[in-house]
Motif scaffolding. Structure first.
Motif, mmCIF file in Angstrom:
data_model
loop_
_atom_site.group_PDB
_atom_site.id
_atom_site.type_symbol
_atom_site.label_atom_id
_atom_site.label_comp_id
_atom_site.label_asym_id
_atom_site.label_seq_id
_atom_site.Cartn_x
_atom_site.Cartn_y
_atom_site.Cartn_z
ATOM 1 N N ALA A 221 43.534 50.052 16.531
ATOM 2 C CA ALA A 221 43.302 49.120 17.810
ATOM 3 C C ALA A 221 41.845 48.500 17.790
ATOM 4 O O ALA A 221 41.595 47.525 18.027
ATOM 5 C CB ALA A 221 43.523 49.858 19.185
ATOM 6 N N THR B 203 46.882 37.765 17.134
ATOM 7 C CA THR B 203 46.153 38.887 16.785
ATOM 8 C C THR B 203 45.207 38.642 15.736
ATOM 9 O O THR B 203 45.319 37.793 14.686
ATOM 10 C CB THR B 203 47.188 39.719 15.832
ATOM 11 O OG1 THR B 203 48.274 40.129 16.608
ATOM 12 C CG2 THR B 203 46.355 41.086 15.462
ATOM 13 N N GLN C 157 51.047 47.530 15.000
ATOM 14 C CA GLN C 157 50.512 48.861 15.590
ATOM 15 C C GLN C 157 49.822 49.784 14.719
ATOM 16 O O GLN C 157 49.480 50.616 15.136
ATOM 17 C CB GLN C 157 51.981 49.511 16.564
ATOM 18 C CG GLN C 157 52.813 48.586 16.802
ATOM 19 C CD GLN C 157 52.696 48.127 18.248
ATOM 20 O OE1 GLN C 157 51.630 48.745 18.940
ATOM 21 N NE2 GLN C 157 53.465 47.165 18.801
#
Ligand code: FAS
Ligand code: PHB
Length: 391
Positions: free
Chosen positions: A174, A276, A170
């Motif tokens: 992003a 990811t 996080q």
């Protein structure tokens, strides 16, 4: 505080990374949100690939594993009233799996770190990585609270080994990430029971009622999984119902009966596939579930975490020995080749063995045809075997 590599998370990824780095003379500090007792008793994975056993053995943390782990040279697929053994000893000679609970691996690694004077801080809160971005001028650091005090761990690199729900992924902007996410229309109800396994090897059972898995943890403790609705509530599954459903899905071949016993633990796990890209940003590197998740059907999660940290260890060791950042720069590409192979295998095993609510008769026939093909073709069985024991 100051160290070379700050590691967030004391699961298999964080602990193994810390241990492997110490073997290369690289210092680290592991920051863990939960208590030592919690992480050492969290029941999760149970199957170690051939390569993971080798890594743990070469790292000198496999004494209990080699003593108590159960080496298996095959698994059974059970469907259509038949049983078919995938014989690793014939298909992938010399390679096997070892059944050994993840919590035991975690205990072994914590013991090794503490015996070597390693720093593993438990019950840490509000760990937040900072200073790791490519354009940050300062040094990377992790701010956290421990024993009621705010502290800062200064380091050269940060390893985000804090799992799917952790903070490190996080912390990456992003816009810098591409996320691949797929949820499945079912979950697994996991059961740990004090009963001798009714099978010497794992049984993957597929039938109209849904998937079931018979695994184990020791000659006295069995581990089972039932496919259930994704939002299933464990309260709706008293022990009697669990045993009745396991029997209905596993006792489908002549002469085989499931032994039952006291349920020690039960819980529902969601199923998802997640990746990811990239797995790094500046001086922050993600490893294990922090970077990717697979449905546990292929028994890969823990093994993939171990692979990531062996790659990261080699890359950090090269940097500290003055060989430059080449391996660090290619960390993501090196890991993703295996991540996507494991993603596909885990997705394939999951779609092959589970009954999807919206599956029509045609889908079911395709599943049955593929299962029969895997059990009748050496080429198809070899493909399953080599992926299952670990490429
Ligand atoms: P982990 O999630 O194990 O460890 C991350 C650690 O980081 C945790 O201890 C967490 O407390 C800590 N943490 C999180 N946020 C933090 C923060 N902000 N600060 C400090 N610490 C923080 N895999 C299989 O192969 N077979 C299975 O049957 C299987 N069953 C599973 C069941 C469940 C319920 C879950 C959740 C996973 C399961 N998995 C299974 C996958 C699992 O084994 C993972 O792949 C494995 O734990 C990955 O290890 P880590 O990457 O170390 O992540
Ligand atoms: C387990 O024993 O926990 C286990 C075994 C095989 C799997 C998943 C979980 O595919």
């Amino acid at each position: 505080m100051r160290t070379q590599v700050g590691i967030v998370g004391a699961g298999p990824a964080g602990l193994l990374l810390s241990h492997l780095l110490s073997l290369r003379g690289i210092g680290s500090v592991v920051l863990e949100a939960r208590s030592r007792d919690y992480v050492e008793h969290r029941v999760r994975a149970g199957v170690l690939e051939h390569g993971t056993v080798r890594t743990l053995t070469e790292a000198g943390v496999a004494d209990r594993l080699l003593r108590d782990g159960m080496v298996h040279t095959g698994i059974e697929l059970r469907f259509g009233g038949e049983r078919h053994r995938i014989a690793f000893e014939k298909l992938v000679p010399g390679r096997a799996i070892t059944v050994y609970g993840q919590q035991e691996v975690v205990k072994d690694l914590i013991a090794a770190r503490l015996a070597a004077g390693g720093e593993v801080l438990f019950d840490v809160s509000a760990a937040a990585p900072a200073g790791f971005r490519p354009d940050d001028k300062g040094r990377p650091c992790i701010e956290f609270s421990h024993d009621g005090r705010r502290q800062t761990l200064e380091c050269d690199f940060i390893a985000g080994c804090d799992g799917f729900h952790g903070i490190c992924r996080q912390a990456i902007p992003a816009a810098a990430l591409t996320l691949f996410d797929r949820e499945y229309p079912f979950g697994w109800l996991g059961v740990l029971a004090e009963v001798a396994p009714s099978s010497e090897e794992l049984i993957y059972a597929s039938n109209e009622r849904g998937f079931a898995l018979h695994s184990m943890r020791s000659p006295q403790v069995s581990r089972f999984y039932l496919q259930v609705a994704p939002d299933e509530e464990i309260e709706r599954w008293p022990d009697e119902r669990i045993w009745a459903e396991l029997r209905a899905r596993l006792e489908t071949v002549p002469g085989w009966a499931l032994a039952t016993g006291p349920v020690l633990e039960k819980g529902v796990t969601a199923m998802r596939s997640f990746v990811t890209e990239p797995m790094q940003f500046g001086k922050l590197f993600l490893a294990g579930d922090a970077a990717h998740i697979v449905p546990p059907t292929g028994a890969k999660g823990l093994n993939l975490a171990a692979f990531d940290v062996t790659v990261l260890t080699a890359a950090l060791a090269a940097w500290y020995s003055g060989e430059g950042s080449g391996l660090l720069d290619s960390y993501t590409a090196t890991c993703l080749r295996r991540v996507w192979r494991v993603q596909h295998f885990s997705w394939w095993m999951t779609t092959l063995l589970h009954s999807f609510g919206d599956y029509d008769a045609y889908d079911r026939r395709l599943q049955q045809s593929y299962l029969e093909y895997v059990c009748s073709s050496q080429a198809a069985a070899t493909s399953l075997a080599e992926n299952y024991v670990g490429l």
